[in-house]
Scaffold this active site. Structure first.
Site, mmCIF file in Angstrom:
data_model
loop_
_atom_site.group_PDB
_atom_site.id
_atom_site.type_symbol
_atom_site.label_atom_id
_atom_site.label_comp_id
_atom_site.label_asym_id
_atom_site.label_seq_id
_atom_site.Cartn_x
_atom_site.Cartn_y
_atom_site.Cartn_z
ATOM 1 N N GLU A 134 0.751 -1.407 -0.049
ATOM 2 C CA GLU A 134 0.116 -0.121 0.086
ATOM 3 C C GLU A 134 0.845 1.408 -0.021
ATOM 4 O O GLU A 134 0.539 2.251 -0.560
ATOM 5 C CB GLU A 134 -1.043 -0.056 1.187
ATOM 6 C CG GLU A 134 -2.249 0.808 0.971
ATOM 7 C CD GLU A 134 -2.954 1.426 1.883
ATOM 8 O OE1 GLU A 134 -2.650 1.267 3.227
ATOM 9 O OE2 GLU A 134 -3.497 2.447 1.760
ATOM 10 N N THR A 187 -5.721 11.405 -2.207
ATOM 11 C CA THR A 187 -5.283 11.074 -0.828
ATOM 12 C C THR A 187 -4.206 12.274 -0.380
ATOM 13 O O THR A 187 -4.163 12.900 0.577
ATOM 14 C CB THR A 187 -4.505 9.808 -0.713
ATOM 15 O OG1 THR A 187 -5.457 8.868 -1.030
ATOM 16 C CG2 THR A 187 -4.212 9.703 0.732
#
Lengths: 316, 316
Positions: A134, A187
């Site tokens: 991730e 993000t």
């Protein structure tokens, strides 16, 4: 084992009270990942990525969350020069939605590869490789999406650095409405609006809320959970990025949600409720509030997903 | 009832992980408070204060924590013009020690007066008046000492403003060593060294630690409790006020304490341990480390006090 297909669920991170340290898994949506042995090469290759719409995800393993998680796991087992694995990544949820899309691909790939190899490692043991996967997508090492995606339930992270994870109890009737509005937030933009300091008084309020939230889960005290579910630190800074935030939150609370805040980095919003029926009604009220501001949305209603990544099929 | 005598225990607030929102009570030391009916006046008078050494506490009710707590309680019951109460305050612990001395006097007075009047209110209901009493001493409205002093155990405060208090479970073997070094720190000085902001990353670490500490209490997981018992926010700023802090903390951890930090605003330090025997040994190691820096100290070893304010005698 020749082929494994898994489903990796979406997750709600932060959960109002625990920025970067708290998350839970939901039933749908999620990604499907296929891992298949190949004798034509060694290492990991991504053969197919579907479901990305008009966006493009990198096929290059080191730049892809699923590919990186799979390769790091293979390397840990010392098999990168003797075993070849093809990955298919089928995105079944939007990215940049605040629902842990990249975490799902990483966790799904790690579980699929581990299962393909005869499950040499536990899920706890593959967490590290999943976090490394991730990290490729969002540049920081944190497990608040991958941990609940991998093992299910509500997970609390004492330390992201040492991946010290606790599984918190899930009250029986707890359901969640997750509404994904058609707003785009990256993000990195969601992180950029955050101040790098917090007023001490705000930190104290947040500590009291987080501690009480954890206590509420252990004591099945849903009214306390509701009183605790407040984000004093992040929500006031990020809500400006979500058109209609105040109205949607108010609609959820008025309809009877225990609490409502931003899922992950947004723009999705979640509301915790004490029944599935209520979660459905709350979710519809949230959608209506978005609609009034001209924002279309998708609604997902589910209990907390206690399973994490699910193995859909295995071919020997 | 004509006279009530109570014992109000010392308390450890903050407990490393929960600045202003967490505290527990210990067995000794503590204050004794006597409340006695008088027919010579109405309202509250403080007749005697003992045990203050070379310091002076105000006899004036509105400037005294015990007097204020008692008077506010009497006013709440509408009895300030019909009932007269004399208070004796016997200090049995040092003030400015970080052991909740003013909280003990306030809680003791409130319980003594409530008992004298036939216990019209529960302990939870008198918390508010006790907090008002302690506010006289330190100027801020917070319950992290008075709540555990009043009801015992380990208490978590979701919100000091609304006094929303949770009682956390106490692991059976948990014991504490509290060492009070002969160093003087005024509460207002201890507050003055604190920055009014916290780095976001530090707040995240503290949230992870507090959440895990609460989870550890519910699951009786003392190793997790030990890993969680870290103060990232306050200890680094306040430890400079305590001569020998680093050596004392190291001595406690090396002797086997689960964790060791500052009690309240200091200078007392506490160490949590998984047996009474170990707490005694840890406490002695802490004292020896202070001694090496030329600092004398007193040691108190006890389990968590689950009773809170104790009624010693009643005269009808």
């Amino acid at each position: 084992m020749q082929e494994v297909r898994v489903f990796a669920p979406a997750t709600v991170a932060n959960v109002a009270v625990g920025f970067d340290i708290l998350g839970f898994a939901i039933q749908r949506p999620g990604d499907e990942i296929v891992a298949r042995r190949s004798t034509e090469f060694t290492g990991v290759r991504i053969t197919t990525i579907t479901g990305t719409g008009d966006k493009v995800l990198p096929l290059e393993v080191e730049r892809n969350t699923a590919g990186t998680a799979a390769l790091r796991l293979l390397e840990h087992l010392g098999l990168q020069d003797s075993v070849g694995i093809e990955l298919e990544v089928h995105k079944r949820m939007p990215f940049g939605s605040g629902l842990g899309s990249s975490a799902a691909s990483a966790a799904g790939a790690a579980v699929a590869v581990n299962t393909l190899l005869g499950s040499p490692l536990t899920r706890e043991a593959i967490l590290y490789f999943t976090v490394l996967g991730e990290e490729v997508a969002d540049g920081s090492f944190h497990a608040d999406n991958v941990a609940p995606c991998l093992v299910g339930g509500i997970t609390l992270i004492r330390s992201n650095e040492s991946l010290d994870i606790q599984h918190l109890p899930v009250p029986a009737n707890l359901h969640v409405a997750v509404v994904h509005p058609e707003i785009e937030i990256l993000t990195r933009d969601a992180r950029a609006v955050l101040s790098d300091t917090v007023p001490l008084k705000t930190a104290i309020h947040q500590l009291g809320s987080l501690g009480s939230f954890v206590a509420a889960l252990y004591t099945n005290d849903l009214p306390l959970l509701g009183r605790s579910l407040r984000d004093y630190i992040i929500e006031p800074q990020r809500k400006q990025l979500i058109t209609g935030f105040d109205e949607v939150q108010q609609a959820a609370l008025e309809r009877g949600a225990l609490g409502c805040s931003i899922s992950g980095a947004g723009p999705s919003m979640f509301a915790l409720c004490d029944s599935g029926y209520l979660a459905q009604a709350v979710g519809q009220a949230m959608q209506a509030a978005f609609q009034q501001r001209g924002v279309e949305s998708q609604l997902y209603v589910s209990p907390i997903n206690q399973q994490g990544v699910q193995i859909l099929s295995e071919i020997s």
